[in-house]
Design a protein around this motif. Sequence first.
Motif, mmCIF file in Angstrom:
data_model
loop_
_atom_site.group_PDB
_atom_site.id
_atom_site.type_symbol
_atom_site.label_atom_id
_atom_site.label_comp_id
_atom_site.label_asym_id
_atom_site.label_seq_id
_atom_site.Cartn_x
_atom_site.Cartn_y
_atom_site.Cartn_z
ATOM 1 N N ARG A 105 0.876 -1.175 0.000
ATOM 2 C CA ARG A 105 0.000 0.000 0.000
ATOM 3 C C ARG A 105 0.908 1.219 0.000
ATOM 4 N N ILE A 106 0.830 1.997 -1.059
ATOM 5 C CA ILE A 106 1.670 3.179 -1.220
ATOM 6 C C ILE A 106 0.815 4.371 -0.828
ATOM 7 N N ASP A 107 1.114 4.945 0.332
ATOM 8 C CA ASP A 107 0.267 5.972 0.924
ATOM 9 C C ASP A 107 0.803 7.376 0.666
ATOM 10 N N HIS A 108 0.023 8.169 -0.029
ATOM 11 C CA HIS A 108 0.216 9.608 -0.245
ATOM 12 C C HIS A 108 1.606 9.972 -0.763
ATOM 13 N N PRO A 109 1.907 9.629 -2.023
ATOM 14 C CA PRO A 109 3.161 10.107 -2.617
ATOM 15 C C PRO A 109 3.095 11.623 -2.803
ATOM 16 N N TYR A 110 4.112 12.332 -2.348
ATOM 17 C CA TYR A 110 4.119 13.778 -2.500
ATOM 18 C C TYR A 110 5.546 14.290 -2.695
ATOM 19 N N GLU A 112 0.744 20.964 -8.432
ATOM 20 C CA GLU A 112 0.933 20.099 -9.600
ATOM 21 C C GLU A 112 0.852 18.626 -9.205
ATOM 22 N N ARG A 113 0.646 17.795 -10.205
ATOM 23 C CA ARG A 113 0.727 16.339 -10.042
ATOM 24 C C ARG A 113 1.570 15.792 -11.185
ATOM 25 N N PHE A 114 2.309 14.726 -10.892
ATOM 26 C CA PHE A 114 3.079 14.084 -11.954
ATOM 27 C C PHE A 114 3.227 12.597 -11.637
ATOM 28 N N PRO A 115 3.398 11.765 -12.697
ATOM 29 C CA PRO A 115 3.527 10.325 -12.476
ATOM 30 C C PRO A 115 4.959 9.942 -12.112
ATOM 31 N N ILE A 116 5.056 8.887 -11.314
ATOM 32 C CA ILE A 116 6.349 8.260 -11.046
ATOM 33 C C ILE A 116 6.107 6.756 -11.066
ATOM 34 N N THR A 117 7.004 6.024 -11.687
ATOM 35 C CA THR A 117 6.896 4.564 -11.743
ATOM 36 C C THR A 117 7.850 3.972 -10.718
ATOM 37 N N MET A 127 0.645 8.629 -8.804
ATOM 38 C CA MET A 127 0.658 10.073 -8.999
ATOM 39 C C MET A 127 1.240 10.749 -7.762
ATOM 40 N N VAL A 128 2.163 11.653 -7.992
ATOM 41 C CA VAL A 128 2.796 12.425 -6.929
ATOM 42 C C VAL A 128 2.157 13.808 -6.915
ATOM 43 N N TRP A 129 1.748 14.263 -5.749
ATOM 44 C CA TRP A 129 1.183 15.600 -5.584
ATOM 45 C C TRP A 129 2.260 16.508 -5.034
ATOM 46 N N VAL A 130 2.459 17.653 -5.665
ATOM 47 C CA VAL A 130 3.416 18.634 -5.169
ATOM 48 C C VAL A 130 2.688 19.511 -4.155
ATOM 49 N N GLN A 131 3.234 19.567 -2.941
ATOM 50 C CA GLN A 131 2.573 20.322 -1.874
ATOM 51 C C GLN A 131 3.596 20.884 -0.904
ATOM 52 N N THR A 132 3.274 22.038 -0.353
ATOM 53 C CA THR A 132 4.095 22.637 0.680
ATOM 54 C C THR A 132 3.757 21.951 1.997
ATOM 55 N N GLY A 140 15.085 17.621 -6.484
ATOM 56 C CA GLY A 140 13.882 17.664 -5.660
ATOM 57 C C GLY A 140 13.720 16.334 -4.956
ATOM 58 N N GLY A 141 12.708 16.236 -4.125
ATOM 59 C CA GLY A 141 12.485 15.003 -3.379
ATOM 60 C C GLY A 141 11.052 14.543 -3.477
ATOM 61 N N VAL A 142 10.864 13.215 -3.494
ATOM 62 C CA VAL A 142 9.546 12.594 -3.427
ATOM 63 C C VAL A 142 9.491 11.805 -2.133
ATOM 64 N N TYR A 143 8.369 11.951 -1.436
ATOM 65 C CA TYR A 143 8.185 11.340 -0.120
ATOM 66 C C TYR A 143 6.866 10.574 -0.108
#
Length: 164
Positions: free
Chosen positions: A32-37, A129-134, A146-151, A48-51
Motif C-alpha cells: 500500500r503506497i500511501d500519499h506520494p508527495y 501540480e501532479r506528476f507520475p512516477i513509476t 501520482m505524486v502531488w506537489v505540496q508545501t 527535488g524530493g519525493v516522499y
Amino acid sequence: MNRALTSLAGLLAAALLSGAALAHDFKAGDLRIDHPYATPTRPGLKTGGVYFRGIKNTGTQPDRLLSASTPRAGVVEIHRMQMDGDVMRMRAVPALDLPARTDVPLRHGSPDGHHLMLLELKQPLKDGERFPITLTFERAGAHEVMVWVQTPKRAPSGAGHSHP
C-alpha cells in the motif's frame, strides 16, 4: 425537519468526498503506497524530493523498492538520510527493504529515513501540480503512482534536511 436532515446529509457527503479527494494511496500487490508527495522547488533548482506517508507491506513476504523513474527528472535515486552528530548526511542506496507486515515511512524532514531524490529536473516542481512516477519493486513489479506537489504544513521535529 426533513429539509434540515437532507441538507445535513448533503454537507456530510460533500465533506467525506472532499476528504477522499485529498487522500490518495495506491495498491501494488501486497504493498500500500500511501500519499506520494513532493515539495515545491525554487526556479533553477535541478533537484527535488519525493516522499510518502509510508509504504506498507501487508503480505507475509518481504519486498524491496528497486528503482523509480519519472518524466519530470532525468534520474531518480533512492536516498537514505541519517544524522551524523549535528549534520544530516544523505547517500544513494541500491534498494529500500520493505519487510513483511511493516509500514516504512518516507516522510519529508525525517532525521533518519529514506526518500526518492529527483536529479536533473526538467522544470521546477510547483505547489498544486501532479506528476507520475513509476516505482519498481522486486516482488510487486512496476507500478505508476501520482505524486502531488505540496508545501508541507510543518516540518517534523529534528528536521534539518533540505534540498538546496
